[in-house]
Design an enzyme around this catalytic site. Structure first.
Site, short mmCIF file in Angstrom:
data_model
loop_
_atom_site.label_atom_id
_atom_site.label_comp_id
_atom_site.label_asym_id
_atom_site.label_seq_id
_atom_site.Cartn_x
_atom_site.Cartn_y
_atom_site.Cartn_z
CE LYS A 185 -12.30 3.73 0.31
NZ LYS A 185 -11.88 4.21 1.65
CD GLU B 160 -3.15 0.81 2.14
OE1 GLU B 160 -4.21 0.26 1.81
OE2 GLU B 160 -2.94 1.21 3.31
CG HIS C 48 6.76 -29.28 3.95
ND1 HIS C 48 7.32 -30.50 3.59
CD2 HIS C 48 7.42 -28.89 5.07
CE1 HIS C 48 8.25 -30.83 4.47
NE2 HIS C 48 8.34 -29.86 5.37
#
Length: 568
Positions: A516, A360, A391
């Site tokens: 938004k 960000e 793994h």
């Protein structure tokens, strides 16, 4: 002569660009054979040991990076941040998260005002409130002690505090203080997150901390209203004042919501969300869980690195070195990603938090002056604790794309385990992998080595490891509240160094706004379709098709529903 508008126009940048070919002609097998070089790439501060000898870099590279730092005026930019200059130019704000952990007698100014007294007024208020809750002098509406806390926030109001909480859970001092208490974090607006958070909790013994600077954040406020209803339906509306508090600066909206403004804890415009864990955003819920004394040690650790960052010469400065090496890897060697690999399960939430702090902050395509960047900046951050990651995605790291790695180890485990008859104890087994993996990435394994091991010819290409894959190793002596604060600050300042070098604004986040605003249009359409039966209009064909399909499949959702709370 005027300074170049972009760092890439400086001679220092061009010199590093030309230097790349020299480095590409070398291999880490060769570089690691130079003991003097390796010794010069090890730095220690306060028992934190940084080894960056497995970087694709020579001493000449490092010197050229120092020159790049000078060309970018790095020291002056660091000083400007500490001096409270408005380095967040697009929002005309200071950037002063360092003030959040400054000692009481410090002076750090924004707009001519020393902000440290304000910080400590809030810290003192948190200490008093958290101690009253913890000792049972502040109780819920029915007189029961408040043993459980749900912190409601999103983004920086959630990821940072969750990281610190998870790291402290198994620390002996912190876990002793937290006995009989529970701290949960509600972030996602998905009702499943709310259901999980209230599952098994009793409203009578639960305190909700609503974290929203403006008290208007859509997801946070919807979740806050959900928990308000959960409390009210069980205990009555008047119980809200005893079971909900706020971290906010919008006192009128706090009061309108039903929370006593006296139970609101402030923070300031000069604190960015992703840098706010040391404010009331993190300090309040963490103090309720672990006690203020533990959290104060965390703040002291962060301050210790703040001092180191602002005063240490670059060649001994851990955040500066890490930041410069990231610039080298991203912008010159062309490696777009970074793996954060803590060999401590307590640090399992470090990578998600730093993912936000880094991506960000530095996920920008223009300079601070608005000029398009002609070079790559920002990193794609991800990670998992070792050995779990081995793994999972280490296959790609070893034999696929080159991804620089941060290996973080802890000398003394928070929870040592010894089993009679075992070759090594559990922590030694973990650390065996911590020490082995960086060498495996650096050296690899050649076809010649495989032939000497009599590996079948057809398997040699599959078992060859090219090596020459860069990493840094960070060794912490312990993992207590103080060291967690240090680790947080190292990464915060590392991200700032990268942004200062690239010449971008690491402290705004305009990229979150467009989605938004578009969601607002969708929200209005959903309301109109559900309540008035209006068809979907004003969207492109794809979105219209998806929205229509969603509405048709959820046609049983009532237009004017009665309250329904989640149940597990």
């Amino acid at each position: 002569m005027a300074s170049p508008a972009l760092i890439s126009e400086t001679e220092a940048w061009k010199d590093l660009k030309a230097h790349v070919e020299d480095i590409k002609r070398t291999h880490l097998r060769e570089l690691m054979g130079d003991t003097e070089r390796c010794q010069s790439m090890m730095v220690e501060f306060d028992n934190i040991f940084l080894d960056y000898s497995r970087q694709q870099a020579s001493p000449d590279t490092i010197n050229k990076l120092y020159k790049l730092a000078d060309a970018a005026h790095l020291k002056q930019k660091i000083d400007r941040m500490y001096n409270g200059d408005h380095i967040n130019s697009t929002e005309n704000r200071s950037v002063l998260h360092v003030a959040l952990r400054a000692p009481r007698n410090s002076a750090i100014c924004s707009d001519g005002k020393n902000v440290v007294p304000d910080v400590w007024n809030v810290l003192d208020k948190i200490k008093d409130f958290s101690e009253r809750v913890r000792n049972g002098s502040w109780v819920g509406a029915t007189g029961k002690e408040l043993k459980d806390v749900i912190a409601v926030g999103i983004g920086g109001s959630f990821l940072g505090p969750l990281f610190v909480h998870t790291a402290l859970q198994t620390d002996p001092e912190a876990s002793k203080n937290a006995r009989g208490r529970e701290l949960r974090f509600l972030a996602n607006v998905d009702p499943i997150d709310a259901a999980r958070n209230i599952s098994g909790l009793d409203p009578e013994t639960t305190l909700v901390v609503v974290v929203s600077k403006t008290f208007t954040t859509a997801e946070t406020m919807l979740n806050a209203r959900t928990l308000r209803e959960w409390i009210s339906s069980a205990l009555g509306p008047s119980a809200v004042a005893k079971h909900m508090v706020a971290v906010s600066t919008n006192l009128p909206l706090v009061e309108k919501f039903g929370i006593d403004p006296n139970n609101a804890f402030a923070f300031w415009d000069w604190v960015g969300g992703r840098y706010s864990v040391c404010s009331a955003v993190g300090v309040l819920p963490l103090s309720l869980q672990y006690g203020f004394a533990v959290v104060e040690k965390f703040l002291q650790g962060a301050h210790n690195i703040d001092q180191h960052f602002s005063s240490a010469p670059f060649e001994k400065n851990i955040p500066v070195l890490l930041g410069l090496l990231s610039v080298w890897n991203v912008s010159f060697l062309g490696y777009p990603a970074r793996a954060i690999l803590p060999y401590s399960q307590a640090l399992e939430k470090l990578a998600p938090h730093i993912q936000q702090v880094s991506m960000e902050s530095n996920g920008k395509g223009v300079s601070i002056d608005g000029l398009p960047l002609p070079f790559e900046s920002g990193e794609i951050d991800f990670g998992e604790p070792g050995t779990n990651g081995q793994h999972s995605f280490y296959q790609l790291i070893h034999q696929g794309r080159v991804i620089p790695c941060d290996f973080i180890g802890v000398v003394k485990s928070q929870q040592p385990v010894y089993l009679k008859g075992e070759v090594v104890n559990n922590h030694d087994e973990l650390m065996s992998n911590f020490f082995a993996q960086p060498d495996a990435l650096a050296y690899g394994k050649t076809p010649e080595q495989l032939k000497k091991e009599n590996v079948s010819e057809h398997l040699i290409p599959h078992k060859t490891f090219t090596g020459n894959r860069p990493s840094v190793s960070i060794l912490l002596p312990t993992l207590d509240a103080y060291r967690i604060g240090q680790l947080l600050a190292i990464y915060e300042h590392r991200v700032a160094v990268q942004g200062f070098i690239w010449g971008i604004n690491s402290f705004d986040q305009w990229g979150v706004e467009l989605g938004k605003s578009l969601a607002t249009q969708v929200r209005k359409q959903l309301h109109a379709s559900r309540v008035k039966g209006e068809s979907v209009e004003g969207f492109n064909f794809s979105t219209k098709t998806l929205l229509t399909r969603y509405l048709e499949a959820t046609s049983d959702v009532p237009a004017a529903p009665s309250t329904l709370l989640p149940k597990i």
